[in-house]
Design an enzyme around this catalytic site. Structure first.
Site, PDB file in Angstrom:
ATOM      1  N   ARG A  92      44.417  47.550  17.602  1.00  0.00           N
ATOM      2  CA  ARG A  92      45.018  47.134  18.875  1.00  0.00           C
ATOM      3  C   ARG A  92      44.697  48.169  19.931  1.00  0.00           C
ATOM      4  O   ARG A  92      45.027  49.337  19.778  1.00  0.00           O
ATOM      5  CB  ARG A  92      46.539  46.988  18.723  1.00  0.00           C
ATOM      6  CG  ARG A  92      47.240  46.662  20.033  1.00  0.00           C
ATOM      7  CD  ARG A  92      48.742  46.576  19.911  1.00  0.00           C
ATOM      8  NE  ARG A  92      49.352  46.407  21.231  1.00  0.00           N
ATOM      9  CZ  ARG A  92      50.291  47.205  21.727  1.00  0.00           C
ATOM     10  NH1 ARG A  92      50.751  48.224  21.004  1.00  0.00           N
ATOM     11  NH2 ARG A  92      50.754  47.009  22.933  1.00  0.00           N
ATOM     12  N   HIS A 136      48.514  47.962  29.638  1.00  0.00           N
ATOM     13  CA  HIS A 136      49.293  49.038  29.002  1.00  0.00           C
ATOM     14  C   HIS A 136      49.479  50.141  30.032  1.00  0.00           C
ATOM     15  O   HIS A 136      49.074  51.287  29.836  1.00  0.00           O
ATOM     16  CB  HIS A 136      48.571  49.548  27.755  1.00  0.00           C
ATOM     17  CG  HIS A 136      49.480  50.267  26.785  1.00  0.00           C
ATOM     18  ND1 HIS A 136      49.590  49.938  25.445  1.00  0.00           N
ATOM     19  CD2 HIS A 136      50.327  51.312  26.973  1.00  0.00           C
ATOM     20  CE1 HIS A 136      50.447  50.777  24.850  1.00  0.00           C
ATOM     21  NE2 HIS A 136      50.911  51.605  25.753  1.00  0.00           N
ATOM     22  N   GLU A 181      55.214  46.427  26.708  1.00  0.00           N
ATOM     23  CA  GLU A 181      56.488  47.037  27.071  1.00  0.00           C
ATOM     24  C   GLU A 181      56.830  46.959  28.568  1.00  0.00           C
ATOM     25  O   GLU A 181      56.959  47.989  29.255  1.00  0.00           O
ATOM     26  CB  GLU A 181      56.530  48.494  26.602  1.00  0.00           C
ATOM     27  CG  GLU A 181      56.329  48.650  25.125  1.00  0.00           C
ATOM     28  CD  GLU A 181      56.719  50.005  24.616  1.00  0.00           C
ATOM     29  OE1 GLU A 181      56.971  50.929  25.403  1.00  0.00           O
ATOM     30  OE2 GLU A 181      56.797  50.165  23.392  1.00  0.00           O
ATOM     31  N   ASN A 308      57.497  46.582  19.453  1.00  0.00           N
ATOM     32  CA  ASN A 308      57.333  48.037  19.322  1.00  0.00           C
ATOM     33  C   ASN A 308      58.697  48.624  19.020  1.00  0.00           C
ATOM     34  O   ASN A 308      59.656  48.384  19.778  1.00  0.00           O
ATOM     35  CB  ASN A 308      56.804  48.640  20.626  1.00  0.00           C
ATOM     36  CG  ASN A 308      55.342  48.307  20.858  1.00  0.00           C
ATOM     37  OD1 ASN A 308      54.720  47.618  20.053  1.00  0.00           O
ATOM     38  ND2 ASN A 308      54.786  48.774  21.959  1.00  0.00           N
ATOM     39  N   TYR A 310      60.712  52.254  17.373  1.00  0.00           N
ATOM     40  CA  TYR A 310      60.625  53.635  16.923  1.00  0.00           C
ATOM     41  C   TYR A 310      61.910  54.177  16.336  1.00  0.00           C
ATOM     42  O   TYR A 310      61.900  55.099  15.539  1.00  0.00           O
ATOM     43  CB  TYR A 310      60.178  54.537  18.086  1.00  0.00           C
ATOM     44  CG  TYR A 310      58.744  54.300  18.461  1.00  0.00           C
ATOM     45  CD1 TYR A 310      58.380  53.290  19.354  1.00  0.00           C
ATOM     46  CD2 TYR A 310      57.731  55.050  17.858  1.00  0.00           C
ATOM     47  CE1 TYR A 310      57.052  53.046  19.663  1.00  0.00           C
ATOM     48  CE2 TYR A 310      56.409  54.816  18.172  1.00  0.00           C
ATOM     49  CZ  TYR A 310      56.074  53.808  19.073  1.00  0.00           C
ATOM     50  OH  TYR A 310      54.761  53.565  19.379  1.00  0.00           O
ATOM     51  N   GLU A 371      53.691  48.366  17.334  1.00  0.00           N
ATOM     52  CA  GLU A 371      53.756  49.828  17.329  1.00  0.00           C
ATOM     53  C   GLU A 371      54.946  50.309  16.506  1.00  0.00           C
ATOM     54  O   GLU A 371      56.040  49.778  16.647  1.00  0.00           O
ATOM     55  CB  GLU A 371      53.918  50.416  18.740  1.00  0.00           C
ATOM     56  CG  GLU A 371      52.682  50.416  19.582  1.00  0.00           C
ATOM     57  CD  GLU A 371      52.945  50.979  20.958  1.00  0.00           C
ATOM     58  OE1 GLU A 371      53.786  51.885  21.102  1.00  0.00           O
ATOM     59  OE2 GLU A 371      52.344  50.467  21.929  1.00  0.00           O
TER      60      GLU A 371
HETATM   61  N1  LIG Z   1      63.431  57.094  28.053  1.00  0.00           N
HETATM   62  N2  LIG Z   1      63.361  56.235  27.303  1.00  0.00           N
HETATM   63  N3  LIG Z   1      63.080  55.404  26.630  1.00  0.00           N
HETATM   64  C1  LIG Z   1      63.496  54.493  25.642  1.00  0.00           C
HETATM   65  C2  LIG Z   1      62.407  53.637  25.174  1.00  0.00           C
HETATM   66  C3  LIG Z   1      61.058  54.310  25.211  1.00  0.00           C
HETATM   67  C4  LIG Z   1      60.186  53.639  24.255  1.00  0.00           C
HETATM   68  N4  LIG Z   1      58.814  54.133  24.376  1.00  0.00           N
HETATM   69  C5  LIG Z   1      57.897  53.495  23.742  1.00  0.00           C
HETATM   70  O1  LIG Z   1      58.155  52.533  23.074  1.00  0.00           O
HETATM   71  C6  LIG Z   1      56.466  54.006  23.854  1.00  0.00           C
HETATM   72  C7  LIG Z   1      55.459  53.093  23.419  1.00  0.00           C
HETATM   73  C8  LIG Z   1      54.189  52.966  24.244  1.00  0.00           C
HETATM   74  O2  LIG Z   1      53.622  51.669  24.088  1.00  0.00           O
HETATM   75  C9  LIG Z   1      53.121  53.999  23.835  1.00  0.00           C
HETATM   76  O3  LIG Z   1      52.121  54.024  24.831  1.00  0.00           O
HETATM   77  C10 LIG Z   1      53.764  55.364  23.647  1.00  0.00           C
HETATM   78  O4  LIG Z   1      52.771  56.350  23.409  1.00  0.00           O
HETATM   79  C11 LIG Z   1      54.711  55.246  22.452  1.00  0.00           C
HETATM   80  C12 LIG Z   1      55.312  56.596  22.069  1.00  0.00           C
HETATM   81  O5  LIG Z   1      56.197  57.033  23.081  1.00  0.00           O
HETATM   82  C13 LIG Z   1      55.778  54.232  22.669  1.00  0.00           C
END
Ligand SMILES: N=[N+]=NCCCCNC(=O)[C@@H]1[C@H]2[C@H](O)[C@@H](O)[C@H](O)[C@@H](CO)[C@@H]12
Length: 466
Positions: A92, A136, A181, A308, A310, A371
Site C-alpha cells: 500500500r 495521504h 485518515e 488504521n 494503533y 495500518e
Molecule cells: N494527536 N493525535 N492523534 C490521535 C490519532 C492519531 C493517529 N495517527 C495515525 O493513525 C497515523 C497514521 C498515518 O496514516 C501514518 O502516515 C502515520 O505515520 C502513522 C503513525 O503515526 C499513523
C-alpha cells in the site's frame, strides 16, 4: 542479507497463528508518498502543504522535512526487491498529488505519472498487488493558498486529480483507497494545527472534514469509470475502540462522546449517510456547510473499509461537567501497561474489538487493516540486523487478535503493517521509527529488523499452509 525466510524467529504458536488465517488472506505493508519518497523538487513535482509546514520553524522535530526522506524516489528497484524478499502479497502506497498536478489542478506533470507507472509495473512483475491511496495528506500548496479543505472547491479538484491517476493506472491497479485518515487531515491539520497546514480553528476542522468526505464521494465513480470491472474502491479511516474505565454514568456518557468524535464523525456519513445526531452540538460548533445531495454523494457505496488502528481509548467520566466531544479526558498512563514511543498504549484486544464493533454496527462487506504497527527505540550498530523484540511482540499479539476477529465473523480480508520502512513521521520528523526495515538515513542503507524477518517468516508459513 540474512536468509530472510529463515523462520527461526517464529515459535510453534506463530506457525499455528499463520495457519489460522483463511486462504486468500492478504498480507502487506504500507507507506505514504511524503514520508518515504524524497525527490521533493525533482521531475516537475510541485510543493505540498507538508513541504510548507516542514519549512515553518518550530512545526517539525528539529526542523526535519521530506526533501530526501528514505530516498524511495531513486530506489524503486531496490525497494520492490526488498518487498519481494519479505514475501509481501501486497504493498500500500500513496500518490503525491503535487507530482501529478503541481498546481493542484490543470496541467498534468507526466513525469510524475511515469514514476508511479514504474512502481506499479515493478510490483506486478514481482507478483505484489498494489493498493493505491490517492490522498495521504500532501495537498498541493496552491490549493491551500485558496483555503485548502475548508473550501468546497478542493473536493472537486481532488476528484479531478483522482480521475487523472485512474486514467493512467486503472488498467493495472484494481485496489483504490480514496483518502487516508480524513480525521487527521481535518482535526490535526485544521482543528489543532499540529499537522499541515497548521490551522487552529475547530470549526474549520468540521468544514474540512465535510469537504474531504465530499471529495471521497465525488471521486468514487470517477475511479470506477477508469478501472477494470473487478476493481474495488474504499477509504481508510483511523479508528480506535473506546473503553470505559468504570461503570459510572458520567463515564458511559463520555465514552459515547469520545466515540462520536474519534469514530462516528466519519463512519456515520460515509456508511450511514448522515452525521451522528447531536454531534455538532457536542462539539459546541455549527454544522459544516452541507449542501443538498452531499450526504448522498458522501455515502456512495464502497467495496471495503480500510481501518488504521494503533491503540485504544480508555475514558474516565468527568463528574463536574459534560465535556465537549473533543475534550473528553482519557485515562493517563496505567502503571501496568506498555506504551510505544508515540505514547500510545499497547492494547492488542483493541484492534480485535474495533473490528467486531464495525462488523456489528456498520454494514461493511469487507474490511482491511490498512495500518497497524508501533514505534520503538530501534538502534543499529552498523552491522548485523536490528533487534526489535517489542515490535515482534506487538505484531504477534495484534495479528492474533485478527484471527479471533475473523473467527467471530469480521469480514477481514487483509493486513498491512505500518510501516515497510522507517520514514518521516510527520511532526515527529525521523525521531520515530515504525518500520520493519531500518533506514540508516546517512547512508540510506536498508536493514531488515528482527520484526521484518519475523513477518516474512509468518507470511511464508501462511503460504505453506495454503
Ligand atoms: N494527536 N493525535 N492523534 C490521535 C490519532 C492519531 C493517529 N495517527 C495515525 O493513525 C497515523 C497514521 C498515518 O496514516 C501514518 O502516515 C502515520 O505515520 C502513522 C503513525 O503515526 C499513523
Amino acid at each position: 542479507m540474512q536468509d530472510i525466510h529463515n523462520m527461526s524467529q517464529l515459535t510453534s504458536a506463530d506457525l499455528e497463528l499463520a495457519r489460522a488465517f483463511p486462504e486468500g488472506f492478504l498480507w502487506g505493508a504500507a507507506t505514504a508518498s511524503y514520508q518515504i519518497e524524497g525527490g521533493a523538487f525533482e521531475d516537475g513535482r510541485g510543493s505540498s502543504i507538508w513541504d510548507d509546514f516542514s519549512a515553518t520553524p518550530g512545526k517539525v522535530f528539529q526542523g526535519e522535512n521530506g526533501n530526501v526522506a528514505a530516498d524511495h524516489y531513486h530506489r524503486l528497484a531496490e525497494d520492490t526487491e526488498l518487498m519481494s524478499s519479505l514475501g509481501l502479497g501486497a504493498y500500500r502506497f500513496s500518490i503525491a498529488w503535487p507530482r501529478i498536478l503541481p498546481e493542484g489542478r490543470g496541467a498534468i506533470n507526466n513525469a510524475g505519472l511515469d514514476f508511479y507507472d514504474r512502481l506499479v509495473d515493478g510490483l506486478l512483475a514481482k507478483g505484489i498487488t498494489p493498493y493505491v491511496t490517492l490522498y495521504h495528506w500532501d495537498l498541493p500548496s496552491p490549493l491551500q493558498q485558496e483555503g485548502g479543505w475548508v473550501k468546497r472547491e478542493t473536493a472537486f479538484a481532488y476528484a479531478d486529480f483522482a480521475e487523472v491517476v485512474a486514467k493512467r493506472l486503472g488498467d493495472r491497479v484494481t485496489n483504490w483507497i480514496t483518502l487516508n485518515e480524513p480525521w487527521c487531515s481535518a482535526y490535526l491539520g485544521y482543528g489543532i494545527g499540529i499537522h499541515a497546514p497548521g490551522v487552529q480553528d475547530r470549526q474549520a476542522a468540521l468544514d474540512a472534514g465535510h469537504h474531504l468526505m465530499l471529495g471521497h464521494g465525488l471521486a468514487v465513480p470517477r475511479i470506477r469509470a477508469h478501472s477494470a470491472p473487478n476493481s474495488q474502491v474504499g477509504i481508510t479511516l483511523n479508528l480506535a475502540h473506546v473503553y470505559a474505565n468504570d461503570e459510572r454514568p458520567e463515564t458511559q456518557r463520555d465514552v459515547a462522546l469520545a466515540d462520536a468524535f474519534s469514530n462516528r464523525w466519519f463512519l456515520d456519513p460515509i456508511l450511514r449517510g448522515h452525521y451522528t445526531e447531536g454531534f455538532f452540538e457536542q462539539l459546541g460548533l455549527n454544522a459544516p456547510p452541507v449542501q443538498d445531495g452531499d450526504l448522498a454523494t458522501i455515502s456512495t457505496p464502497i467495496d471495503f473499509l480500510g481501518v488504521n488502528n494503533y491503540t485504544r481509548l480508555l475514558v474516565k467520566g468527568n463528574t463536574e461537567r459534560i465535556p465537549l466531544a473533543d475534550q473528553v479526558s482519557l485515562v493517563a498512563p496505567i502503571p501496568s501497561a506498555c506504551y510505544t514511543e508515540m505514547g500510545w498504549e499497547v492494547y492488542p484486544n483493541g484492534l480485535r474489538d474495533l473490528l467486531l464493533r464495525l462488523t456489528k454496527d456498520y454494514a461493511v462487506s469487507k474490511l482491511y487493516v490498512t495500518e497497524n504497527g508501533a514505534a520503538f527505540k530501534d538502534a543499529w550498530n552498523g552491522n548485523g540486523h536490528v533487534s526489535d523484540p517489542r515490535r515482534v511482540d506487538y505484531l504477534r499479539t495484534h495479528i492474533a487478535g485478527l484471527a479471533e476477529a475473523i473467527q467471530q465473523g469480521a469480514p477481514l480480508r487483509g493486513y498491512f503493517v505500518w510501516s515497510l520502512m522507517d520514514n518521516f513521521e510527520w511532526a515527529e520528523g525521523y525521531s520515530k521509527r515504525f518500520g520493519i526495515v531500518y533506514i540508516d538515513y546517512p547512508t540510506q542503507k536498508r536493514v531488515v529488523k528482527e520484526s521484518g524477518y519475523w513477518y516474512a517468516g509468518l507470511l511464508k508459513a501462511f503460504n505453506q499452509a495454503h
